[in-house]
Design an enzyme around this catalytic site. Structure first.
Site: not given
Ligand SMILES: Cc1ncc(COP(=O)(O)O)c(CN[C@@H](CN)CCC(=O)O)c1O
Length: 429
Positions: A145, A240, A268
């Site tokens: 993701y 990533d 994060k």
């Molecule tokens: C590897 C990786 N790359 C990009 C993202 C996206 O980051 P954000 O746009 O949510 O800050 C994420 C976001 N992770 C999720 C949880 N697995 C965020 C939680 C959510 O979607 O509320 C990530 O894990």
């Protein structure tokens, strides 16, 4: 008596004004069932919900709260900065200090641009790789993701895996046709895809240690093999590190795996709980970004002083106290070994994947090395385990397709309680 009446009332009310009652789908407990808990406050390793129940937190806001909640130096830094306004929309010295701090922790980042989320970081890095190479296609891995930008929502992990969303309405074929996918850890499939799209692939983007299908580890030679393919084909290799960055090590997965990417994305931990993302890497690529180059990318609140001071304070703590990483790894290994003991005793088929302070349990009788094997685990059992643990005051990510995240405020007692709660839960479910 364990009650969540206030959360239930808040959830009913929230659904009148917010889609699904949440501002991010994975919080809705949809995949595990039940009522999402409305959190009122947190301190250290503990969350407190609207009914006053205390939980040991293994989500850490999905990664950011690596030092624990309400970490004094971060809170104090935000309070002191806020009195001078929360955003200017103009450059500040603090942004230079933040960029220099990141470069000091990740030596192969020549230039870095701040944004406000991991999604923005990944979408910007992909646009940059396309602008730099003049190519359109890119490779991502099933179950990874990279945020919710259109191009990435193809066979993605996290909430899409949780809700089994295979295709997302609203994403045009024009966008998704350029998104090529392979199974994680399948180097031969990548070689075939690259050969079949010779000279057309701008980038390969990967979670170097995957956390969005539960924790999935790269098999020996996989990441190194991707690096070789990118070198041979002039493909931009994007790590990533939104999850792994500043968590696996001060230098993130690049340091941990001893493989350098061309571009790296962050989120994060880099914001210490405030909305921050970043992308950075080789000067020759980053110089294509506006205003230097024509690959446009922008953001009203990018680098704002409150987000920067929260991130800067967090990263400084991590850089100046490298023992935090050792402590976090030791705590995670202690938890892993304790879970092994009780899971083996229960006779339940399971796998534990762990790297650094990322860990996940898969109720599976075979190794979990990619999305297919993660999806074939007994995720119905995970749902029961999740709720049995919640009832015992242990707050796990509400999905089998998420990594657990340890924070450094966790004590041995917290970990022992988690291990004991697992033993009791496995007897109950
Ligand atoms: C590897 C990786 N790359 C990009 C993202 C996206 O980051 P954000 O746009 O949510 O800050 C994420 C976001 N992770 C999720 C949880 N697995 C965020 C939680 C959510 O979607 O509320 C990530 O894990």
């Amino acid at each position: 008596m364990y009650s969540i009446d206030n959360s239930q009332q808040l959830f009913n009310r929230a659904q009148q004004s917010i889609p699904g009652g949440v501002n991010s789908p994975v919080r809705a407990f949809k995949s595990v069932g039940g009522t999402p808990l409305f959190i009122e406050k947190a301190k250290g390793a503990y969350l407190y919900d609207a009914d006053g129940n205390q939980y040991i937190d293994f989500i850490a806001s999905w990664g950011p709260m690596i030092l624990g909640h309400a970490y004094e130096p971060v809170v104090k830094a935000i309070q002191e900065k806020a009195v001078y306004s929360t955003s200017y929309g103009a450059p500040t010295a603090l942004e230079i200090e933040m960029a220099e701090l990141i470069k000091s922790m990740v030596p192969n980042v020549d230039l870095v641009r701040m944004v406000s989320s991991g999604t923005e970081a990944c979408m910007s890095a992909l646009r940059l790789a396309r602008g730099y190479t003049g190519r359109n296609k890119f490779i991502k891995f099933e179950g990874c993701y990279h945020g919710h930008a259109d191009a990435f929502l193809v066979k993605a992990g996290s909430g899409l895996a949780t809700f089994n969303i295979q295709t997302v309405p609203g994403i045009t074929a024009g966008v998704s046709n350029d998104t090529l996918t392979c199974a994680y850890n399948d180097l031969a499939a990548v070689e075939q895809l690259v050969a079949a799209n010779k000279g057309e692939i701008a980038a390969i983007i990967i979670e170097p240690v995957a956390g969005n299908m539960g924790c999935i580890l790269p098999q020996p030679g996989f990441i190194e093999g991707l690096r070789k393919i990118c070198d041979a084909e002039s493909i931009v290799f994007i790590f990533d590190e939104v999850m792994t960055g500043f968590r696996l090590a001060a230098g993130g997965a690049q340091h941990h795996l001893n493989v350098n990417a061309d571009l790296v994305t962050y989120g994060k931990v880099i914001g210490g709980g405030m909305p921050v993302g970043a992308f950075g890497g080789k000067r020759e690529i980053m110089e294509k970004i506006a205003p230097l180059g024509n690959v446009y990318q922008a953001g009203t609140l990018s680098g704002n002083p409150i987000a920067m001071i929260a991130g800067y304070t967090t990263l400084s703590e991590l850089k100046n106290n490298p023992s935090i990483y050792t402590e976090l790894e030791q705590k995670t290994v202690y938890l892993r070994d304790g879970l092994h003991k009780v899971l083996q005793a229960s006779g339940t088929p399971y796998v534990i994947n762990q790297r650094g302070s990322m860990i996940s349990i898969h109720f599976s009788d075979h190794p979990v090395t990619d999305f297919a094997t993660a999806a074939s685990a007994n995720n119905e059992l995970f749902k029961k385990y999740f709720h049995a643990m919640l009832k015992r005051g242990i707050y796990l990510p509400p999905s089998a397709f998420e990594s657990w995240f340890l924070n450094n405020a966790l004590t041995k007692e917290d970990l022992d309680k988690t291990i004991t709660a697992t033993a009791e839960s496995l007897q109950e479910i």
